[in-house]
Design an enzyme around this catalytic site. Structure first.
Site, PDB file in Angstrom:
ATOM      1  N   VAL B 175      24.748  36.087  45.142  1.00  0.00           N
ATOM      2  CA  VAL B 175      24.706  37.574  45.223  1.00  0.00           C
ATOM      3  C   VAL B 175      25.407  37.849  46.224  1.00  0.00           C
ATOM      4  O   VAL B 175      25.020  37.557  47.434  1.00  0.00           O
ATOM      5  CB  VAL B 175      22.955  37.578  45.575  1.00  0.00           C
ATOM      6  CG1 VAL B 175      22.877  39.102  45.543  1.00  0.00           C
ATOM      7  CG2 VAL B 175      22.147  37.214  44.344  1.00  0.00           C
ATOM      8  N   PRO B 176      26.439  38.781  45.770  1.00  0.00           N
ATOM      9  CA  PRO B 176      27.622  38.974  46.842  1.00  0.00           C
ATOM     10  C   PRO B 176      27.609  39.949  47.815  1.00  0.00           C
ATOM     11  O   PRO B 176      28.152  40.967  47.880  1.00  0.00           O
ATOM     12  CB  PRO B 176      28.748  39.261  45.782  1.00  0.00           C
ATOM     13  CG  PRO B 176      27.991  40.060  44.754  1.00  0.00           C
ATOM     14  CD  PRO B 176      26.667  39.301  44.537  1.00  0.00           C
ATOM     15  N   CYS B 177      26.682  39.874  48.898  1.00  0.00           N
ATOM     16  CA  CYS B 177      26.462  40.660  49.928  1.00  0.00           C
ATOM     17  C   CYS B 177      27.548  40.679  50.664  1.00  0.00           C
ATOM     18  O   CYS B 177      27.603  41.568  51.379  1.00  0.00           O
ATOM     19  CB  CYS B 177      25.030  40.259  50.686  1.00  0.00           C
ATOM     20  SG  CYS B 177      25.154  38.628  51.492  1.00  0.00           S
ATOM     21  N   HIS B 178      28.457  39.639  50.693  1.00  0.00           N
ATOM     22  CA  HIS B 178      29.670  40.006  51.395  1.00  0.00           C
ATOM     23  C   HIS B 178      30.602  40.825  50.856  1.00  0.00           C
ATOM     24  O   HIS B 178      31.653  41.203  51.503  1.00  0.00           O
ATOM     25  CB  HIS B 178      30.606  38.499  51.362  1.00  0.00           C
ATOM     26  CG  HIS B 178      30.926  38.154  49.877  1.00  0.00           C
ATOM     27  ND1 HIS B 178      29.784  37.182  49.237  1.00  0.00           N
ATOM     28  CD2 HIS B 178      31.989  38.393  48.911  1.00  0.00           C
ATOM     29  CE1 HIS B 178      30.573  37.187  48.136  1.00  0.00           C
ATOM     30  NE2 HIS B 178      31.885  37.680  48.103  1.00  0.00           N
TER      31      HIS B 178
END
Lengths: 168, 206
Positions: B175-178
């Site tokens: 889950v691409p919080c970056h």
């Protein structure tokens, strides 16, 4: 109170002890089934185990019950003993005496064998051993002591006959 | 070893029983994990994988991926928290995590731009969950600001809460919080460390 650990740590910490207990009580042949059924059943019940409970004593209790089940099932389906293949035990390191001691334990009457396994291999106090075997703690203590005495006799006898055979 | 030492002579007598063949505990363990998965008593399976941003812990329930953890989070501590929050029925088991390990490998090799894994968001609630559910819509190689994510998650003024949601994302990388950065374009904080966030964004920009 200590929070409950991931079951993985329970397996790592107590797995070898439970295997030793299963080997002593069931013999090498059924020990792995005993171990598997013990831990499968323990995993299922683990969330309900009260926090802070003695995990090893709990596992030994389950192993005790599962061993009884396995012995009963085995007795219901008697195998033609004379046709059983010779199984290399593959236990222990060759020459470390594992096989000899395990065979000697296997010659003990069930109560003595269980008392030795639960008290000496799993460290259960005789009060708890009595809880599993029925009878008084004193009777459990006697079974353990008699078991050890018999083991000494069996092992000393077999090593003496070994020496005799080797002596020309 | 638990053999009693109040009777050392008995310990010596039984000592030969201590030895357990190498590999046997591993085999019994794997058999247990497989049987438990079959009987639906393995609530959480986990394994670790090596990656360019360090060793990652992967954990999955029967519903899907529930946790990805960086080495700096201390994997043992992460597993202990999973035991307390979700279930202590946790075993190391590579097989349930094989698809995730494979997709992560492909992602780090640059050949995968989208994760196709079932996700279990049981560790997240409320607004944080809304934020996490929005994040996979930020495409590979793109970024959004915390303010844009707040808007997309339905609370334009909750910019700080978006920051918290990202910082507590139980499924980083997947889950691409970056891909959420500060409005001025600077990276902002990252649970796996600023260096890891920089590496992921550089990978996706290549």
């Amino acid at each position: 109170m200590e929070p409950k650990k991931p079951f993985e740590l329970v397996v790592r910490e107590h797995g070898p002890t439970v295997l030793r207990v299963c080997r002593a009580v069931l013999g090498a042949h059924d020990a792995e089934d005993g171990w598997s059924e013990t831990f499968l059943s323990a995993l299922k019940a683990y969330p309900e185990l009260p926090a802070g409970a003695n995990v090893q004593a709990w596992l030994v209790t389950i192993a005790h019950r599962k061993s009884i089940d396995i012995v009963r099932a085995r007795n219901r389906q008697p195998l033609p003993v004379d046709e059983l293949p010779v199984r290399p035990s593959g236990l222990g390191i060759p020459g470390d005496g594992h096989r000899e001691v395990l065979d000697a334990v296997g010659q003990l009457p069930p109560k003595q064998r269980q008392a030795v396994a639960y008290h000496y291999l799993a460290g259960l106090p005789y009060k708890d051993v009595a809880g599993l075997l029925g009878g008084t703690p004193d009777a459990a203590r006697r079974a353990g002591a008699d078991g050890v005495k018999a083991l000494r006799t069996i092992l000393v006898d077999s090593s003496e006959s070994y020496v005799k055979e080797e002596t020309p | 070893m638990t053999i009693h030492h109040d009777e050392p002579d008995v310990s010596a007598l039984l000592a030969p029983l201590e030895s357990v063949e190498p590999g046997l505990m591993q085999r019994l363990h794997d058999r247990l994990a497989a049987a438990a998965a079959e009987q639906d008593t393995l609530d959480i399976a986990y394994r670790t994988v090596d990656s360019p941003i360090g060793k990652l812990l992967l954990a999955a329930t029967e519903r899907g991926m529930v946790r990805v953890a960086f080495e700096v989070e201390d994997h043992d501590a992460v597993l202990q928290r999973l035991a307390e929050k979700l279930s202590p029925r946790i075993l190391f088991s590579a097989s349930r995590l094989d698809p995730a390990a494979r997709e992560l490998d492909e992602y780090f090799a640059g050949t995968r731009h989208r994760f196709d894994l079932p996700l279990d968001f049981s560790l997240s609630r409320g607004f944080r969950l809304s934020v996490l559910e929005h994040l996979p819509q930020i495409a590979y190689g793109h970024t959004e600001s915390y303010a844009q994510v707040a808007l997309a998650a339905g609370s334009p003024r909750a910019v700080r809460a978006v920051g918290t949601a990202c910082a507590t994302n139980p499924l980083p990388v997947i889950v691409p919080c970056h891909r959420v950065v500060k409005s001025d374009g600077s990276f902002g904080n990252y649970l796996g460390g600023a260096e890891a966030k920089r590496a992921l964004l550089a990978l996706e920009a290549a």
